[in-house]
Design a protein around this motif. Structure first.
Motif, PDB file in Angstrom:
ATOM      1  N   LEU A 223       1.621 -18.637   3.832  1.00 46.02           N
ATOM      2  CA  LEU A 223       0.719 -18.812   2.704  1.00 46.02           C
ATOM      3  C   LEU A 223       1.049 -17.837   1.569  1.00 46.02           C
ATOM      4  CD1 LEU A 223      -2.729 -19.429   4.440  1.00 46.02           C
ATOM      5  CD2 LEU A 223      -1.163 -21.100   3.451  1.00 46.02           C
ATOM      6  N   LYS A 224       1.405 -16.614   1.942  1.00 45.17           N
ATOM      7  CA  LYS A 224       1.782 -15.636   0.910  1.00 45.17           C
ATOM      8  C   LYS A 224       3.028 -16.076   0.164  1.00 45.17           C
ATOM      9  CE  LYS A 224      -0.127 -11.769   3.539  1.00 45.17           C
ATOM     10  NZ  LYS A 224       0.195 -10.564   4.346  1.00 45.17           N
ATOM     11  N   ALA A 225       3.952 -16.699   0.889  1.00 43.76           N
ATOM     12  CA  ALA A 225       5.200 -17.132   0.267  1.00 43.76           C
ATOM     13  C   ALA A 225       4.983 -18.242  -0.754  1.00 43.76           C
ATOM     14  CB  ALA A 225       6.189 -17.599   1.336  1.00 43.76           C
ATOM     15  N   THR A 226       3.864 -18.970  -0.653  1.00 44.61           N
ATOM     16  CA  THR A 226       3.645 -20.089  -1.575  1.00 44.61           C
ATOM     17  C   THR A 226       3.378 -19.633  -2.998  1.00 44.61           C
ATOM     18  OG1 THR A 226       1.243 -20.183  -1.139  1.00 44.61           O
ATOM     19  CG2 THR A 226       2.688 -21.506   0.278  1.00 44.61           C
ATOM     20  N   ILE A 227       2.945 -18.383  -3.192  1.00 48.38           N
ATOM     21  CA  ILE A 227       2.671 -17.942  -4.562  1.00 48.38           C
ATOM     22  C   ILE A 227       3.683 -16.911  -5.047  1.00 48.38           C
ATOM     23  CG2 ILE A 227       0.224 -18.414  -4.259  1.00 48.38           C
ATOM     24  CD1 ILE A 227      -0.285 -15.404  -4.325  1.00 48.38           C
ATOM     25  N   GLY A 228       4.726 -16.644  -4.262  1.00 41.77           N
ATOM     26  CA  GLY A 228       5.794 -15.771  -4.712  1.00 41.77           C
ATOM     27  C   GLY A 228       5.432 -14.296  -4.656  1.00 41.77           C
ATOM     28  N   ASP A 229       6.443 -13.471  -4.913  1.00 43.37           N
ATOM     29  CA  ASP A 229       6.234 -12.028  -4.909  1.00 43.37           C
ATOM     30  C   ASP A 229       5.408 -11.607  -6.117  1.00 43.37           C
ATOM     31  OD1 ASP A 229       7.636 -11.632  -2.579  1.00 43.37           O
ATOM     32  OD2 ASP A 229       9.550 -11.313  -3.597  1.00 43.37           O
ATOM     33  N   ARG A 230       4.814 -10.432  -6.006  1.00 40.31           N
ATOM     34  CA  ARG A 230       4.009  -9.863  -7.082  1.00 40.31           C
ATOM     35  C   ARG A 230       4.704  -8.646  -7.669  1.00 40.31           C
ATOM     36  NH1 ARG A 230      -0.183 -12.915  -8.804  1.00 40.31           N
ATOM     37  NH2 ARG A 230      -1.088 -10.997  -9.650  1.00 40.31           N
ATOM     38  N   LEU A 231       4.566  -8.486  -8.966  1.00 46.73           N
ATOM     39  CA  LEU A 231       5.086  -7.307  -9.653  1.00 46.73           C
ATOM     40  C   LEU A 231       3.906  -6.502 -10.177  1.00 46.73           C
ATOM     41  CD1 LEU A 231       7.588  -5.794 -10.958  1.00 46.73           C
ATOM     42  CD2 LEU A 231       6.952  -7.035 -13.054  1.00 46.73           C
ATOM     43  N   ASP A 232       3.837  -5.232  -9.794  1.00 49.69           N
ATOM     44  CA  ASP A 232       2.823  -4.318 -10.319  1.00 49.69           C
ATOM     45  C   ASP A 232       3.494  -3.326 -11.257  1.00 49.69           C
ATOM     46  OD1 ASP A 232       0.875  -5.528  -8.792  1.00 49.69           O
ATOM     47  OD2 ASP A 232       1.017  -4.063  -7.160  1.00 49.69           O
ATOM     48  N   VAL A 233       2.944  -3.193 -12.446  1.00 49.09           N
ATOM     49  CA  VAL A 233       3.480  -2.257 -13.438  1.00 49.09           C
ATOM     50  C   VAL A 233       2.373  -1.288 -13.826  1.00 49.09           C
ATOM     51  CG1 VAL A 233       4.473  -1.970 -15.731  1.00 49.09           C
ATOM     52  CG2 VAL A 233       5.119  -3.944 -14.333  1.00 49.09           C
ATOM     53  N   THR A 234       2.610  -0.005 -13.595  1.00 49.38           N
ATOM     54  CA  THR A 234       1.679   1.037 -14.026  1.00 49.38           C
ATOM     55  C   THR A 234       2.235   1.697 -15.276  1.00 49.38           C
ATOM     56  OG1 THR A 234       1.036   1.443 -11.722  1.00 49.38           O
ATOM     57  CG2 THR A 234       0.461   3.129 -13.335  1.00 49.38           C
ATOM     58  N   LEU A 235       1.422   1.763 -16.322  1.00 46.11           N
ATOM     59  CA  LEU A 235       1.873   2.244 -17.621  1.00 46.11           C
ATOM     60  C   LEU A 235       1.580   3.734 -17.793  1.00 46.11           C
ATOM     61  CD1 LEU A 235       0.430  -0.700 -19.754  1.00 46.11           C
ATOM     62  CD2 LEU A 235       2.716  -0.513 -18.751  1.00 46.11           C
ATOM     63  N   GLU A 236       2.469   4.404 -18.525  1.00 44.37           N
ATOM     64  CA  GLU A 236       2.206   5.803 -18.861  1.00 44.37           C
ATOM     65  C   GLU A 236       1.073   5.908 -19.877  1.00 44.37           C
ATOM     66  OE1 GLU A 236       5.703   7.848 -20.073  1.00 44.37           O
ATOM     67  OE2 GLU A 236       6.665   7.731 -18.098  1.00 44.37           O
ATOM     68  N   ASP A 237       0.981   4.928 -20.779  1.00 47.18           N
ATOM     69  CA  ASP A 237      -0.052   4.919 -21.808  1.00 47.18           C
ATOM     70  C   ASP A 237      -0.836   3.610 -21.722  1.00 47.18           C
ATOM     71  OD1 ASP A 237      -1.656   5.090 -24.005  1.00 47.18           O
ATOM     72  OD2 ASP A 237      -0.045   5.128 -25.485  1.00 47.18           O
ATOM     73  N   PRO A 238      -2.115   3.664 -21.338  1.00 48.84           N
ATOM     74  CA  PRO A 238      -2.908   2.431 -21.230  1.00 48.84           C
ATOM     75  C   PRO A 238      -2.985   1.635 -22.527  1.00 48.84           C
ATOM     76  CG  PRO A 238      -4.049   4.262 -20.166  1.00 48.84           C
ATOM     77  CD  PRO A 238      -2.879   4.852 -20.904  1.00 48.84           C
ATOM     78  N   ALA A 239      -2.773   2.298 -23.655  1.00 48.16           N
ATOM     79  CA  ALA A 239      -2.833   1.602 -24.940  1.00 48.16           C
ATOM     80  C   ALA A 239      -1.718   0.565 -25.075  1.00 48.16           C
ATOM     81  CB  ALA A 239      -2.768   2.600 -26.087  1.00 48.16           C
ATOM     82  N   ALA A 240      -0.671   0.709 -24.268  1.00 44.46           N
ATOM     83  CA  ALA A 240       0.462  -0.222 -24.339  1.00 44.46           C
ATOM     84  C   ALA A 240       0.222  -1.486 -23.521  1.00 44.46           C
ATOM     85  CB  ALA A 240       1.731   0.474 -23.862  1.00 44.46           C
ATOM     86  N   LEU A 241      -0.955  -1.617 -22.922  1.00 38.50           N
ATOM     87  CA  LEU A 241      -1.213  -2.740 -22.029  1.00 38.50           C
ATOM     88  C   LEU A 241      -1.038  -4.102 -22.704  1.00 38.50           C
ATOM     89  CD1 LEU A 241      -3.772  -2.807 -19.202  1.00 38.50           C
ATOM     90  CD2 LEU A 241      -3.695  -4.748 -20.740  1.00 38.50           C
ATOM     91  N   PRO A 242      -1.545  -4.329 -23.927  1.00 39.27           N
ATOM     92  CA  PRO A 242      -1.355  -5.653 -24.547  1.00 39.27           C
ATOM     93  C   PRO A 242       0.115  -6.023 -24.739  1.00 39.27           C
ATOM     94  CG  PRO A 242      -3.094  -4.443 -25.665  1.00 39.27           C
ATOM     95  CD  PRO A 242      -2.419  -3.473 -24.761  1.00 39.27           C
TER      96      PRO A 242
END
Length: 314
Positions: A223-242
């Protein structure tokens, strides 16, 4: 593969204008744990009640160990156990007294009831508390006692309805160990739970129910394989989120979710992106990443995706 021990085919059930089941199909192999997941109101409880002979379907049929749950209800009941969400033991009796009482209710002789009670208390680690009133038991001990009352007659199939609700992590682990021990002895377990980590830990197969139908089946990994791998990105500056969200959307072709004020998560298309490419594109956009992590999705993420998109996965 052996014949399934639990089979439901085309089950329908309505309560006035509410369609609880809409052609539900389910198949469970013997000696396994089948985790049944679904949102509130999806039809899980209705399906279990029909399989446990507590309710009749409006259409379709179901079998337990080859016996029809309607036509052969007595045969089915002799082969199943059912533990609800709340402990059904008597607080005023001791643990041993509860088990002996259930043994007699199941028409065991006095000697057989006493012998079976001692066997179960020893096996599930309750012998030291056997002669204490249940009112003094911890939540985990009460749930274990409730669980083993269903084992007096050694059921082929055990239905567990959210067996660890309200328990602390240690007590949950004790219940998990008890369930594993049951399955090792050949009991088949049908487990409904709201704790997706519980299903991930225990289930050999999972059935996701929504709107009265099974919309996905498979092992947790499948079931996990059906939606593919996930990428998590943590930013140094939250203002860059957009800006980071725009970059990830362009690369992955789907909108990322905001996990925290400084962290984004997105499903990646299978095998088409490398971490180095992602980091380079973020760098070109002026986004500094404190951490970039590629991981398998959690069962929670799979569940939310399936029940939101209403996709059928086999």
């Amino acid at each position: 593969m052996t014949d399934p021990i639990v089979v439901a085919e085309g089950l329908h059930k309505s309560f006035r204008d509410t369609h609880a089941l809409r052609g539900l199909n389910l198949s469970v192999q013997p000696g396994t744990v089948c985790g049944v997941l679904g949102p509130n109101g999806a039809g899980k409880t209705t399906a279990v009640r029909i399989l446990a002979t507590l309710s009749h379907p409006d259409a379709g049929h179901a079998r337990i160990a080859g016996y029809d749950v309607v036509r052969d209800a007595d045969q089915v009941r002799a082969r199943i156990g059912l533990a609800g969400q709340y402990a059904a033991v008597d607080d005023k009796l001791t643990g041993r007294g509860n088990l002996r009482m259930f043994g007699r209710l199941y028409h065991l002789s006095r000697r057989q009831a006493h012998q079976r009670a001692d066997e179960l208390l020893e096996r599930f680690g309750l012998m030291d508390a056997a002669d204490r009133p249940v009112t003094g038991y911890s939540g985990g001990m009460r749930r274990r006692l409730d669980l083993i009352t269903c084992l007096i007659l050694r059921p082929d199939v055990l239905f567990l309805d959210e067996p660890t609700t309200g328990l602390d992590p240690r007590s949950r682990g004790e219940i998990w160990d008890s369930i594993r021990a049951l399955v090792a002895d050949g009991t088949t377990v049908l487990l409904t739970t709201q704790y997706l980590d519980e299903a991930d830990q225990l289930a050999d197969a999972i059935a996701v129910i929504d709107h009265g139908q099974v919309i996905a089946t498979g092992t947790p990994d499948k079931l996990k394989a059906t939606i593919g791998d996930r990428l998590d990105v943590t930013l140094e500056d939250p203002a860059a989120l957009p800006v980071a969200a725009t970059v990830l959307n362009t690369l992955a072709g789907t909108d990322p979710t905001t996990a925290d004020a400084d962290r984004l998560s997105v499903a990646l298309p299978d095998g088409r992106l490398r971490l180095a490419d992602i980091v380079r594109e973020l760098d070109h956009a002026g986004v500094a990443a404190a951490d970039v992590c590629l991981r398998r999705p959690t069962l929670d993420e799979v569940f939310l995706r399936l029940t939101d998109r209403k996709e059928t996965v086999r």
